[in-house]
Scaffold this motif. Structure first.
Motif, PDB file in Angstrom:
ATOM      1  N   ARG A 131      20.579  36.964  59.105  1.00 30.68           N
ATOM      2  CA  ARG A 131      19.354  37.725  59.368  1.00 30.68           C
ATOM      3  C   ARG A 131      18.132  36.947  58.888  1.00 30.68           C
ATOM      4  O   ARG A 131      18.223  36.099  58.002  1.00 30.68           O
ATOM      5  CB  ARG A 131      19.388  39.081  58.653  1.00 30.68           C
ATOM      6  CG  ARG A 131      20.582  39.947  58.976  1.00 30.68           C
ATOM      7  CD  ARG A 131      20.394  41.336  58.408  1.00 30.68           C
ATOM      8  NE  ARG A 131      21.647  42.089  58.337  1.00 30.68           N
ATOM      9  CZ  ARG A 131      21.737  43.359  57.981  1.00 30.68           C
ATOM     10  NH1 ARG A 131      20.637  44.030  57.633  1.00 30.68           N
ATOM     11  NH2 ARG A 131      22.912  43.978  57.939  1.00 30.68           N
ATOM     12  N   ASP A 132      16.988  37.298  59.481  1.00 30.26           N
ATOM     13  CA  ASP A 132      15.725  36.683  59.074  1.00 30.26           C
ATOM     14  C   ASP A 132      15.207  37.316  57.788  1.00 30.26           C
ATOM     15  O   ASP A 132      15.626  38.411  57.388  1.00 30.26           O
ATOM     16  CB  ASP A 132      14.666  36.846  60.175  1.00 30.26           C
ATOM     17  CG  ASP A 132      14.973  36.002  61.402  1.00 30.26           C
ATOM     18  OD1 ASP A 132      15.782  35.047  61.279  1.00 30.26           O
ATOM     19  OD2 ASP A 132      14.404  36.296  62.471  1.00 30.26           O
ATOM     20  N   PHE A 133      14.257  36.619  57.194  1.00 28.92           N
ATOM     21  CA  PHE A 133      13.660  37.045  55.926  1.00 28.92           C
ATOM     22  C   PHE A 133      13.117  38.472  56.002  1.00 28.92           C
ATOM     23  O   PHE A 133      13.355  39.288  55.117  1.00 28.92           O
ATOM     24  CB  PHE A 133      12.536  36.063  55.558  1.00 28.92           C
ATOM     25  CG  PHE A 133      11.802  36.386  54.290  1.00 28.92           C
ATOM     26  CD1 PHE A 133      12.278  35.949  53.059  1.00 28.92           C
ATOM     27  CD2 PHE A 133      10.607  37.105  54.317  1.00 28.92           C
ATOM     28  CE1 PHE A 133      11.603  36.228  51.888  1.00 28.92           C
ATOM     29  CE2 PHE A 133       9.923  37.390  53.151  1.00 28.92           C
ATOM     30  CZ  PHE A 133      10.419  36.956  51.931  1.00 28.92           C
ATOM     31  N   ALA A 134      12.373  38.780  57.063  1.00 30.11           N
ATOM     32  CA  ALA A 134      11.740  40.100  57.172  1.00 30.11           C
ATOM     33  C   ALA A 134      12.787  41.217  57.225  1.00 30.11           C
ATOM     34  O   ALA A 134      12.563  42.309  56.666  1.00 30.11           O
ATOM     35  CB  ALA A 134      10.849  40.155  58.405  1.00 30.11           C
ATOM     36  N   CYS A 136      18.531  44.332  41.906  1.00 27.03           N
ATOM     37  CA  CYS A 136      18.149  43.016  41.350  1.00 27.03           C
ATOM     38  C   CYS A 136      18.186  41.934  42.422  1.00 27.03           C
ATOM     39  O   CYS A 136      18.714  40.827  42.206  1.00 27.03           O
ATOM     40  CB  CYS A 136      19.033  42.633  40.169  1.00 27.03           C
ATOM     41  SG  CYS A 136      18.953  43.785  38.779  1.00 27.03           S
ATOM     42  N   VAL A 137      17.638  42.246  43.569  1.00 26.32           N
ATOM     43  CA  VAL A 137      17.508  41.291  44.663  1.00 26.32           C
ATOM     44  C   VAL A 137      16.042  41.285  45.087  1.00 26.32           C
ATOM     45  O   VAL A 137      15.490  42.333  45.424  1.00 26.32           O
ATOM     46  CB  VAL A 137      18.394  41.680  45.870  1.00 26.32           C
ATOM     47  CG1 VAL A 137      18.224  40.672  47.003  1.00 26.32           C
ATOM     48  CG2 VAL A 137      19.845  41.784  45.447  1.00 26.32           C
ATOM     49  N   GLU A 138      15.423  40.107  45.056  1.00 28.38           N
ATOM     50  CA  GLU A 138      14.001  40.011  45.403  1.00 28.38           C
ATOM     51  C   GLU A 138      13.746  38.758  46.236  1.00 28.38           C
ATOM     52  O   GLU A 138      14.417  37.731  46.065  1.00 28.38           O
ATOM     53  CB  GLU A 138      13.128  39.948  44.145  1.00 28.38           C
ATOM     54  CG  GLU A 138      13.221  41.167  43.242  1.00 28.38           C
ATOM     55  CD  GLU A 138      12.693  42.460  43.866  1.00 28.38           C
ATOM     56  OE1 GLU A 138      12.050  42.379  44.934  1.00 28.38           O
ATOM     57  OE2 GLU A 138      12.951  43.537  43.296  1.00 28.38           O
ATOM     58  N   ARG A 150      13.872  30.949  54.858  1.00 27.23           N
ATOM     59  CA  ARG A 150      13.270  31.408  53.612  1.00 27.23           C
ATOM     60  C   ARG A 150      14.381  31.792  52.633  1.00 27.23           C
ATOM     61  O   ARG A 150      15.563  31.621  52.936  1.00 27.23           O
ATOM     62  CB  ARG A 150      12.304  32.558  53.889  1.00 27.23           C
ATOM     63  CG  ARG A 150      11.092  32.094  54.721  1.00 27.23           C
ATOM     64  CD  ARG A 150       9.989  33.115  54.745  1.00 27.23           C
ATOM     65  NE  ARG A 150       9.447  33.359  53.403  1.00 27.23           N
ATOM     66  CZ  ARG A 150       8.405  34.158  53.160  1.00 27.23           C
ATOM     67  NH1 ARG A 150       7.793  34.782  54.167  1.00 27.23           N
ATOM     68  NH2 ARG A 150       7.963  34.339  51.932  1.00 27.23           N
ATOM     69  N   TRP A 151      14.002  32.300  51.464  1.00 27.38           N
ATOM     70  CA  TRP A 151      14.989  32.468  50.403  1.00 27.38           C
ATOM     71  C   TRP A 151      14.901  33.830  49.726  1.00 27.38           C
ATOM     72  O   TRP A 151      13.826  34.426  49.654  1.00 27.38           O
ATOM     73  CB  TRP A 151      14.794  31.391  49.328  1.00 27.38           C
ATOM     74  CG  TRP A 151      14.997  29.989  49.815  1.00 27.38           C
ATOM     75  CD1 TRP A 151      14.086  29.197  50.444  1.00 27.38           C
ATOM     76  CD2 TRP A 151      16.204  29.228  49.741  1.00 27.38           C
ATOM     77  NE1 TRP A 151      14.634  27.982  50.758  1.00 27.38           N
ATOM     78  CE2 TRP A 151      15.935  27.970  50.329  1.00 27.38           C
ATOM     79  CE3 TRP A 151      17.481  29.475  49.230  1.00 27.38           C
ATOM     80  CZ2 TRP A 151      16.891  26.962  50.425  1.00 27.38           C
ATOM     81  CZ3 TRP A 151      18.443  28.474  49.305  1.00 27.38           C
ATOM     82  CH2 TRP A 151      18.144  27.238  49.903  1.00 27.38           C
ATOM     83  N   PHE A 152      16.057  34.262  49.228  1.00 27.96           N
ATOM     84  CA  PHE A 152      16.135  35.471  48.399  1.00 27.96           C
ATOM     85  C   PHE A 152      16.837  35.121  47.085  1.00 27.96           C
ATOM     86  O   PHE A 152      17.747  34.290  47.048  1.00 27.96           O
ATOM     87  CB  PHE A 152      16.920  36.576  49.119  1.00 27.96           C
ATOM     88  CG  PHE A 152      16.039  37.560  49.826  1.00 27.96           C
ATOM     89  CD1 PHE A 152      15.731  38.791  49.246  1.00 27.96           C
ATOM     90  CD2 PHE A 152      15.490  37.249  51.060  1.00 27.96           C
ATOM     91  CE1 PHE A 152      14.907  39.689  49.893  1.00 27.96           C
ATOM     92  CE2 PHE A 152      14.668  38.144  51.710  1.00 27.96           C
ATOM     93  CZ  PHE A 152      14.370  39.371  51.121  1.00 27.96           C
ATOM     94  N   TYR A 195      24.900  34.292  40.950  1.00 30.70           N
ATOM     95  CA  TYR A 195      23.512  34.484  40.502  1.00 30.70           C
ATOM     96  C   TYR A 195      22.721  33.252  40.948  1.00 30.70           C
ATOM     97  O   TYR A 195      22.724  32.205  40.306  1.00 30.70           O
ATOM     98  CB  TYR A 195      23.526  34.616  38.982  1.00 30.70           C
ATOM     99  CG  TYR A 195      22.207  34.845  38.270  1.00 30.70           C
ATOM    100  CD1 TYR A 195      21.796  36.131  37.936  1.00 30.70           C
ATOM    101  CD2 TYR A 195      21.414  33.775  37.871  1.00 30.70           C
ATOM    102  CE1 TYR A 195      20.622  36.340  37.232  1.00 30.70           C
ATOM    103  CE2 TYR A 195      20.235  33.980  37.182  1.00 30.70           C
ATOM    104  CZ  TYR A 195      19.843  35.254  36.861  1.00 30.70           C
ATOM    105  OH  TYR A 195      18.677  35.453  36.164  1.00 30.70           O
ATOM    106  N   ASP A 196      22.020  33.382  42.109  1.00 34.46           N
ATOM    107  CA  ASP A 196      21.462  32.171  42.721  1.00 34.46           C
ATOM    108  C   ASP A 196      20.455  32.552  43.802  1.00 34.46           C
ATOM    109  O   ASP A 196      20.128  33.731  43.989  1.00 34.46           O
ATOM    110  CB  ASP A 196      22.593  31.323  43.320  1.00 34.46           C
ATOM    111  CG  ASP A 196      22.302  29.829  43.250  1.00 34.46           C
ATOM    112  OD1 ASP A 196      21.119  29.454  43.355  1.00 34.46           O
ATOM    113  OD2 ASP A 196      23.261  29.043  43.096  1.00 34.46           O
ATOM    114  N   TYR A 197      19.996  31.544  44.525  1.00 33.89           N
ATOM    115  CA  TYR A 197      19.085  31.728  45.663  1.00 33.89           C
ATOM    116  C   TYR A 197      19.865  31.522  46.963  1.00 33.89           C
ATOM    117  O   TYR A 197      20.738  30.641  47.036  1.00 33.89           O
ATOM    118  CB  TYR A 197      17.938  30.719  45.602  1.00 33.89           C
ATOM    119  CG  TYR A 197      17.015  30.922  44.432  1.00 33.89           C
ATOM    120  CD1 TYR A 197      15.944  31.826  44.501  1.00 33.89           C
ATOM    121  CD2 TYR A 197      17.199  30.215  43.246  1.00 33.89           C
ATOM    122  CE1 TYR A 197      15.098  32.013  43.422  1.00 33.89           C
ATOM    123  CE2 TYR A 197      16.356  30.389  42.165  1.00 33.89           C
ATOM    124  CZ  TYR A 197      15.310  31.302  42.261  1.00 33.89           C
ATOM    125  OH  TYR A 197      14.471  31.489  41.195  1.00 33.89           O
TER     126      TYR A 197
END
Length: 393
Positions: free
Chosen positions: A294-297, A309-311, A244-246, A235-237
């Motif tokens: 992979r990239d953020f997009a 529950c992934v944003e 960038r981050w998810f 449970y983290d980033y």
């Protein structure tokens, strides 16, 4: 439309963030809030950058829907004016250190003698009692002393200075509003006013919802990255290939399984519930490796339609434009005197009966002084004398 708190009239002596954020919520919900400000000792939030149209954006937001009267509270004439106001404004909000309002002749007992129904909310760093009652402090100090900072951060870099003032707002502001409204309900039932003592350190300490229960009930000391929700599990980033981050919060199996399938590692789902620290570290590393591919997009497109529950972690510039934020009406245009409206964060509490539209952004120091004095029945000669003596500004 007046709002659910339109029957409340509040004298707000607070400055900076905790008290003003509390009275902002009250004013947004319809309460009449009159700020009592010093004409010589400015609220430092008025100077806080950035500025828009020559005014601090923080001040314009925090003091939305409030009026301002400038009074030199060290003068007996100003104390007399407050006494007259308390006959109508039967709720006081103050944020001085303990004893300051008493020395000014404006403590709870003095004002209660004028209006026995008075509700008197005192927000301080450490409360009205205890060895730290007179000690200075800020948000970071309250979080440190309350134990929150001890397990909020990374082991290799230490505790985090949070971007949001958690003790100030979740501690002082929100608990202050709850305490005040509870006292209002009590007064409606009994006719009795009372003082409400809110310590930001107390309230920060009370935020140990799970870790505190674990320590007090079972003796388990929380530490950085040793809890399921503070970096001690998957449970983290996670950083994407382009930096960038998810956020991944797929704790339950019904979320973990589609998440692991989406990152092409379905075999990892079984490890999600493992209490073993080594298993969690291995799981985190496996997830890190996949996100770095992979990239953020690409990830954003993949998870947009997946209920796992992934944003994405969004900068504020993107958050304000997010369709969910826009759909909830959390950004609004607020009128300003002599200037174009300003975009501000809206009241986050929704009522089926609605709320009144914002009346105005925070204005100049003492911008309503003359208006308030006339409402008290002072004639122009009396007002002129007060201005000449620098009792009012």
């Amino acid at each position: 439309m007046k709002g659910p708190l339109s029957s409340l009239k509040i004298l707000d002596f607070s400055t900076l963030l905790p008290g003003p954020f509390a009275s902002l919520l009250l004013a947004d919900m319809g309460a009449e809030v009159l700020r009592v400000e010093s004409p010589t000792r400015m609220d430092l939030v008025r100077l806080l950058p950035p500025h828009d149209g020559g005014q601090s954006t923080s001040h314009a937001y925090l003091n939305r829907n409030k009026r301002s009267i400038a009074l030199d509270l060290k003068r007996p004439e100003a104390v007399e004016i407050v006494g007259r106001l308390v006959k109508e404004y039967d709720i006081v909000l103050e944020q001085f250190r303990p004893g300051v309002m008493e020395r000014l002749g404006l403590g709870y007992e003095a004002l209660k003698a004028i209006n026995p129904r008075l509700i008197y909310l005192s927000i301080t760093g450490y409360g009205q009692t205890g060895p730290y009652r007179d000690r200075a402090g800020h948000d970071i100090n309250y979080l440190a002393l309350s134990g929150i900072a001890s397990y909020t951060g990374r082991r290799d870099s230490g505790p985090l200075p949070l971007g949001v003032q958690l003790a100030d707002i979740a501690g002082g502001s929100l608990h202050g509003v709850m305490g005040l409204l509870a006292a209002v309900i009590h007064r409606q039932a009994t006719g009795e006013g009372q003082q409400v003592d809110v310590s930001m350190t107390d309230c920060a300490f009370a935020l140990h919802g799970m870790a505190g229960a674990g320590y007090l009930g079972a003796g388990v000391e929380p530490d950085m990255e040793n809890q399921a929700l503070n970096g001690g599990s998957f449970y983290d980033y996670y950083r994407t290939r382009d930096g960038r981050w998810f956020s991944v919060g797929s704790l339950e199996p019904q979320f973990m399984e589609p998440f692991c399938a989406a990152i092409c590692r379905p075999e990892l789902a079984a490890k999600g519930l493992s209490p073993n620290a080594e298993d969690q570290r291995a799981l985190k590393r496996a997830i890190e490796i996949e996100f770095e591919k992979r990239d953020f997009a690409e990830w954003q497109a993949l998870f947009a339609g997946l209920d796992a529950c992934v944003e994405p972690m969004l900068p504020l510039s993107e958050a304000v434009e997010h369709p969910q934020i826009r759909a909830r009406g959390l950004v609004q245009e607020v009128p300003r005197e002599g200037q174009a409206p300003q975009r501000q964060i809206a009241c986050p509490i929704k009522f089926s009966a609605g709320l009144p539209p914002p009346r105005h952004a925070g204005g100049a120091l003492g911008s309503h002084t003359m208006e308030v004095l006339r409402e008290l029945g002072l004639d122009e000669a009396a007002i002129a004398a007060l201005k000449s003596a620098r009792v009012v500004g």
